[in-house]
Design a protein around this motif. Sequence first.
Motif, PDB file in Angstrom:
ATOM      1  N   ASP A 287       1.506   2.815   3.850  1.00  0.00           N
ATOM      2  CA  ASP A 287       1.401   1.601   3.051  1.00  0.00           C
ATOM      3  C   ASP A 287      -0.013   1.029   3.199  1.00  0.00           C
ATOM      4  OD1 ASP A 287       1.537  -0.837   1.825  1.00  0.00           O
ATOM      5  OD2 ASP A 287       3.174  -1.640   3.043  1.00  0.00           O
ATOM      6  N   THR A 288      -0.844   1.220   2.183  1.00  0.00           N
ATOM      7  CA  THR A 288      -2.234   0.757   2.229  1.00  0.00           C
ATOM      8  C   THR A 288      -2.442  -0.503   1.391  1.00  0.00           C
ATOM      9  OG1 THR A 288      -2.831   2.179   0.366  1.00  0.00           O
ATOM     10  CG2 THR A 288      -3.084   3.108   2.589  1.00  0.00           C
ATOM     11  N   SER A 289      -1.370  -1.235   1.135  1.00  0.00           N
ATOM     12  CA  SER A 289      -1.465  -2.388   0.232  1.00  0.00           C
ATOM     13  C   SER A 289      -2.236  -3.559   0.831  1.00  0.00           C
ATOM     14  CB  SER A 289      -0.066  -2.851  -0.186  1.00  0.00           C
ATOM     15  OG  SER A 289       0.685  -3.276   0.937  1.00  0.00           O
ATOM     16  N   VAL A 290      -2.395  -3.584   2.163  1.00  0.00           N
ATOM     17  CA  VAL A 290      -3.162  -4.667   2.794  1.00  0.00           C
ATOM     18  C   VAL A 290      -4.301  -4.053   3.611  1.00  0.00           C
ATOM     19  CG1 VAL A 290      -3.089  -6.747   4.218  1.00  0.00           C
ATOM     20  CG2 VAL A 290      -1.113  -6.138   2.821  1.00  0.00           C
ATOM     21  N   ASN A 291      -4.086  -3.772   4.877  1.00  0.00           N
ATOM     22  CA  ASN A 291      -5.134  -3.178   5.718  1.00  0.00           C
ATOM     23  C   ASN A 291      -5.051  -1.659   5.648  1.00  0.00           C
ATOM     24  OD1 ASN A 291      -4.152  -5.852   7.143  1.00  0.00           O
ATOM     25  ND2 ASN A 291      -6.287  -5.561   7.728  1.00  0.00           N
TER      26      ASN A 291
END
Length: 309
Positions: free
Chosen positions: A295-299
């Motif tokens: 999950d790269t949606s934030v950091n």
Amino acid sequence: MAWWIHRGLRRALVPRGLNSSSPLLRPPAASSPYFSSLQSRSQENAAPESGIGGSTSSKTASFRSSLNPTEVAKFAAIAETWWDSQGPFKPLHLMNPTRVSFIRSTLCRHFRKDPFSVRPFEGLKIIDVGCGGGILSEPLARMGATVTGIDAVEKNIKIADIHAALDPLTSSIEYHCTTAEEVVKENKKFDAVISLEVIEHVADPADFCKSLAALTVPKGATIISTINRSMRSYATAIIAAEYLLNWLPKGTHHWSRFLTPEELVLILERAGVSVQEMAGFVYNPLTGDWTLSDDTSVNFIAFGTKRNE
């Protein structure tokens, strides 16, 4: 846990919802709106360069300073708190073991080092660009690397020097108050160039990545971590972290300066670095732990290799 990129797709990272024909995965023209905005950022914010040791060669003259004076002043104001694990840099202290885990895994695999060794990075020269107070430089040195840490904030370097001197395993770290562009002028090269949570604070990400690539030996490693420009990152990294939880001073981040994974991959590709692996960092508010995820949606963090010159 992370994306491994097939050799046939080395020119593009394909996250969920994108395919190899997506316009995002084709290098944009220099006249595209995105790169035009990067160009204007550099012209508005870049500080004038000061040469080291006199004149610069034509080979390095094209490396413009990516220094953003406003961002430098912002971090200079809180420099004394770098080693306060409950202070403004608390999120980095919490995230650091996970960041180090990714770095250890990718560098050991790339350089064929023993991941089970106490000092797997022996023989490697690593530069930590934007090292702050040294919270990444020190574990790299403890793992055996010959480490150079650079930062544009003089207070950061002084604090890093003092803290590193407290431990014989870290006292050998060389800290310098300078920029990546200035080190390029000295024609120095490193096996691995690492810059974590820095690119979102520079004046021109494209020029900054060119400097990082110039510091990397051919077939060497370049590792960058940053924050995705997504609605979720706005809600968590800015609204929650800065205004609700008060983890960070208000104004630490500007959402418009964040890069998406696709943009970072393209910028690095244009700089001569092919991204091989990427992972996201996910925070569990119940345990207070960070873990690696797809999950790269934030950091997120990217590992790339420098192409042969």
